[in-house]
Motif scaffolding. Sequence first.
Motif, mmCIF file in Angstrom:
data_model
loop_
_atom_site.group_PDB
_atom_site.id
_atom_site.type_symbol
_atom_site.label_atom_id
_atom_site.label_comp_id
_atom_site.label_asym_id
_atom_site.label_seq_id
_atom_site.Cartn_x
_atom_site.Cartn_y
_atom_site.Cartn_z
ATOM 1 N N LEU A 60 0.839 -1.356 0.336
ATOM 2 C CA LEU A 60 0.492 -0.217 0.448
ATOM 3 C C LEU A 60 0.734 0.891 0.040
ATOM 4 O O LEU A 60 0.976 1.993 -0.067
ATOM 5 C CB LEU A 60 -0.762 0.224 0.956
ATOM 6 N N GLY A 61 1.766 1.633 1.282
ATOM 7 C CA GLY A 61 3.211 1.951 0.586
ATOM 8 C C GLY A 61 3.555 2.705 -0.630
ATOM 9 O O GLY A 61 3.703 3.701 -1.270
ATOM 10 N N GLY A 83 3.831 6.577 -5.068
ATOM 11 C CA GLY A 83 3.207 6.451 -6.414
ATOM 12 C C GLY A 83 2.380 7.530 -7.166
ATOM 13 O O GLY A 83 3.027 8.356 -7.581
ATOM 14 N N THR A 84 0.862 7.996 -6.540
ATOM 15 C CA THR A 84 0.069 8.562 -6.673
ATOM 16 C C THR A 84 0.331 9.752 -5.892
ATOM 17 O O THR A 84 -0.209 11.093 -6.779
ATOM 18 C CB THR A 84 -1.358 8.350 -6.356
ATOM 19 N N ARG A 102 -1.082 15.068 -3.371
ATOM 20 C CA ARG A 102 -2.372 15.124 -1.902
ATOM 21 C C ARG A 102 -2.097 14.650 -0.654
ATOM 22 O O ARG A 102 -1.929 13.810 -0.567
ATOM 23 C CB ARG A 102 -3.694 13.958 -3.253
ATOM 24 N N VAL A 103 -3.292 15.313 -0.042
ATOM 25 C CA VAL A 103 -2.511 14.710 1.547
ATOM 26 C C VAL A 103 -3.565 13.527 2.156
ATOM 27 O O VAL A 103 -2.979 12.403 2.205
ATOM 28 C CB VAL A 103 -2.612 16.492 2.403
ATOM 29 N N MET A 104 -4.475 13.735 1.391
ATOM 30 C CA MET A 104 -5.421 12.298 1.654
ATOM 31 C C MET A 104 -5.993 11.357 0.189
ATOM 32 O O MET A 104 -6.278 12.677 -0.683
ATOM 33 C CB MET A 104 -7.226 13.320 1.650
ATOM 34 N N MET A 110 -1.585 7.584 3.939
ATOM 35 C CA MET A 110 -1.916 6.476 4.018
ATOM 36 C C MET A 110 -0.187 6.033 3.622
ATOM 37 O O MET A 110 0.256 4.820 3.943
ATOM 38 C CB MET A 110 -2.488 5.224 1.860
ATOM 39 N N ILE A 111 0.498 6.471 3.036
ATOM 40 C CA ILE A 111 2.111 6.383 3.437
ATOM 41 C C ILE A 111 2.754 6.409 5.144
ATOM 42 O O ILE A 111 3.254 5.761 5.385
ATOM 43 C CB ILE A 111 2.339 7.493 2.557
#
Length: 105
Positions: free
Chosen positions: A67-68, A73-74, A80-82, A87-88
Amino acid sequence: MSVAATVVAVYGVFSLVGGVIGYLKATSLASLIAGSLSGGLLLLCAYGIGQDNRIALLGSLVIAFALGARFFGTWLKKHRVMPDLLMILLSAATILAAGAVLLRH
């Protein structure tokens, strides 16, 4: 409940909720499936970590790395913070918490 189990459980809840929000905002079935699957597995791992299960620690690390990497990548593209940065950060916290427990055993 141990710190690692708590961190992984929080990550699981955020993943579940994020998947639902992604579905509701963008009608993204992929977000719903990925969020539900990863969130459910993380909650299962949190339970296992509470039971001192090494496989649960390894599972949470694998999910956190996956997930990290996906959200990193995005984040590089969109900044984007959210949900990307959140999630990072949750991935990093999970890797640190679960990794610390694995190193002690």
